[in-house]
Design a protein around this motif. Structure first.
Motif, PDB file in Angstrom:
ATOM      1  N   THR A 148      -8.640   2.781  -1.032  1.00 28.49           N
ATOM      2  CA  THR A 148      -9.935   2.316  -1.544  1.00 28.49           C
ATOM      3  C   THR A 148     -10.204   2.879  -2.935  1.00 28.49           C
ATOM      4  O   THR A 148     -10.642   2.158  -3.847  1.00 28.49           O
ATOM      5  CB  THR A 148     -11.064   2.725  -0.586  1.00 28.49           C
ATOM      6  N   ASN A 204      -2.915  -0.723  11.569  1.00 29.28           N
ATOM      7  CA  ASN A 204      -4.224  -0.437  10.973  1.00 29.28           C
ATOM      8  C   ASN A 204      -4.443  -1.204   9.664  1.00 29.28           C
ATOM      9  O   ASN A 204      -5.237  -0.797   8.819  1.00 29.28           O
ATOM     10  CB  ASN A 204      -4.365   1.069  10.721  1.00 29.28           C
ATOM     11  N   GLU A 245      -6.828   7.727   8.297  1.00 29.71           N
ATOM     12  CA  GLU A 245      -8.139   7.784   7.645  1.00 29.71           C
ATOM     13  C   GLU A 245      -8.007   8.134   6.169  1.00 29.71           C
ATOM     14  O   GLU A 245      -8.616   7.490   5.306  1.00 29.71           O
ATOM     15  CB  GLU A 245      -9.006   8.813   8.352  1.00 29.71           C
ATOM     16  N   ASP A 259       0.817  -1.211   0.000  1.00 32.04           N
ATOM     17  CA  ASP A 259       0.000   0.000   0.000  1.00 32.04           C
ATOM     18  C   ASP A 259       0.857   1.270   0.000  1.00 32.04           C
ATOM     19  O   ASP A 259       0.670   2.152  -0.838  1.00 32.04           O
ATOM     20  CB  ASP A 259      -0.936   0.002   1.216  1.00 32.04           C
ATOM     21  N   LYS A 308      -6.349   5.317   4.064  1.00 35.35           N
ATOM     22  CA  LYS A 308      -7.309   4.242   3.792  1.00 35.35           C
ATOM     23  C   LYS A 308      -8.267   4.626   2.680  1.00 35.35           C
ATOM     24  O   LYS A 308      -8.574   3.812   1.791  1.00 35.35           O
ATOM     25  CB  LYS A 308      -8.080   3.884   5.065  1.00 35.35           C
ATOM     26  N   ASN A 309      -8.745   5.860   2.710  1.00 33.81           N
ATOM     27  CA  ASN A 309      -9.650   6.331   1.653  1.00 33.81           C
ATOM     28  C   ASN A 309      -8.957   6.346   0.299  1.00 33.81           C
ATOM     29  O   ASN A 309      -9.548   5.991  -0.730  1.00 33.81           O
ATOM     30  CB  ASN A 309     -10.182   7.723   1.987  1.00 33.81           C
ATOM     31  N   ILE A 330      -2.649  -1.630   7.027  1.00 37.53           N
ATOM     32  CA  ILE A 330      -2.165  -1.007   5.800  1.00 37.53           C
ATOM     33  C   ILE A 330      -0.759  -1.517   5.561  1.00 37.53           C
ATOM     34  O   ILE A 330       0.137  -1.304   6.388  1.00 37.53           O
ATOM     35  CB  ILE A 330      -2.151   0.537   5.922  1.00 37.53           C
TER      36      ILE A 330
END
Length: 430
Positions: free
Chosen positions: A423, A355, A416, A331, A419-420, A357
């Protein structure tokens, strides 16, 4: 000393193991959807298990098994296939007494056969297979075939061909055996030694011979389809009907003969029609084996299953130029400049991992350009850049390596927003 990997085996290096993990996870997810549970059996078994179940006239038993005597002078064999071990476990642990029938099992692991190495075929190979034991319903035959097709289709394969046949029940096979003996016996001396040895015991194996496949008597041999009794013919028609309901195209091949003795009724193979796969196009094969549980000491429990080579699946993906299994698994690659930034990189890399990732960072104190090259080689989705300026602003720079877009993200919103971003990246790749 020049020690190399044994002939017919391979090292799966980190550059390739990710593909295996993705395929294995897809298989497990598919089995879960169909409610098949994993079973894990020993890598070696008593030799008699395979001679009794696979058949002592088969190439596997006669030529390909790795058999040895242990210190107790017991004959043991590295498993050449998974069905015999699974059925042995089914009988030994009295799984026929389970309330829910049929018992639906899957296995995945190394198998061993001494044969000539070819593209996608090794002496140690990884095989995935399923067994549904306890039902004689033709609908479960269709389900088993459907599961196999689902794995290939989810993996992204397009050029698939399903070939099916009926081997009939015991009565049908006895009548066909007699016709085969009468057909081949007058000219059996023209055939290889293996065929001569199989004539009386299992003449069906002659039809599967690779040495004499072009002998004119092969083409004119009595077809099993002509000897199917009404029960066997009706069963096969129902299997075809269920496949049609499931929208699974198929081709009936009356000459399809599986290489193991325990098969009866439904037999099938899934082949790749993609160019560049090589001479061997079969990806998976299986069929029904009513009677095998009884042969191994259990009660009457009809079964059906299949097995597929993971190596062949990966080779088929390569032949279709399908990169489904090579998508980025990293990632974020964290790039730091300076001692203070490196300390923050250590902290953030750990935060990402906590988390879920996936993340990596530089441990060689290299220049930023060299770190960027490492991120590219690792096929990272993003790089996170930390320097003195970013530390002063309590922010970091996140760069999308697919399109070059950059954004400055406050540290207190980092997880946050990363992660967005991941996605969104995955959605764009789809």
């Amino acid at each position: 000393m020049d020690i190399k990997v044994p002939r017919g085996t391979q090292d799966i290096l980190p550059s390739d193991s990710g593909k295996w993990q993705i395929v294995e996870e897809l298989i497990r997810e598919t089995c879960s959807l169909f409610q098949y549970k994993e079973i894990r059996t020993p890598i070696f078994e008593h030799t008699e298990l395979f001679t009794r179940s696979v058949g002592d006239t088969t190439d596997i038993v006669q030529k390909e098994m790795y058999t040895f005597q242990d210190r107790g002078d017991r004959s043991l064999t590295l498993r050449p296939e998974g069905t015999a071990s699974t059925v042995r476990a089914y009988v030994e642990h009295k799984m026929f007494g389970y309330a829910d029938q049929p018992v639906k099992l899957y296995y995945m692991g190394p198998m061993f056969r001494y044969e000539r190495q070819q593209a996608g075929r090794y002496r140690q190979f990884v095989q995935f297979g399923i067994e549904a034991i306890g039902s004689a319903d033709p609908a479960i035959d269709a389900e088993v075939i459907s599961l196999a097709m689902s794995v290939y289709q989810k993996a992204g394969l397009k050029n698939l061909k399903l070939v099916i046949n009926s081997l009939g029940d015991t009565e049908s096979r006895v009548a066909h055996k007699e016709a085969l003996v009468n057909h081949f016996e007058p000219h059996i001396k023209e055939f290889c030694t293996d065929c001569q040895n199989r004539l009386q015991k299992n003449p069906l194996r002659i039809l599967d011979c690779k040495v004499d496949r072009n002998n004119p008597l092969m083409a004119s041999a009595p077809s099993l389809a002509d000897f199917l009794n009404d029960e066997s013919a009706t069963y096969f028609e129902k299997v075809k009907e269920y496949l049609t309901i499931l929208n699974i195209p198929f081709v009936v091949d009356p000459n399809l003969v599986r290489g193991l003795d325990y098969y009866n009724h439904t037999a099938f193979e899934i082949m790749s029609t993609a160019e560049g796969l090589g001479a061997i196009t079969t990806l998976a094969g299986g069929g029904r084996y009513n009677g095998l549980v009884e042969e191994l000491g259990g009660p009457e429990s009809p079964g059906i299953g299949f097995a597929m080579s993971i190596e062949r699946l990966l080779l088929a993906l390569e032949a279709e130029d399908n990169n489904w299994a090579t998508l980025s698994m990293l990632d974020v690659y964290v790039i730091s400049m300076g001692e203070a930034a490196k300390k923050k990189a250590v902290e953030l890399t750990n935060v990402f991992r906590q988390n879920n990732i996936t993340s990596e960072m530089d441990y060689l104190d290299r220049k930023i350009k060299t770190q960027m090259k490492s991120a590219d080689r690792m096929k990272a989705k993003f790089v996170l850049i930390i320097g003195d300026d970013e530390l002063e602003k309590e922010s970091v720079m996140l760069k999308n390596l697919s399109n070059g877009e950059q954004q400055l993200i406050p540290l207190n919103k980092l997880v946050e927003q990363v992660k967005n971003s991941i996605t969104a990246w995955v959605e764009e790749e789809k």
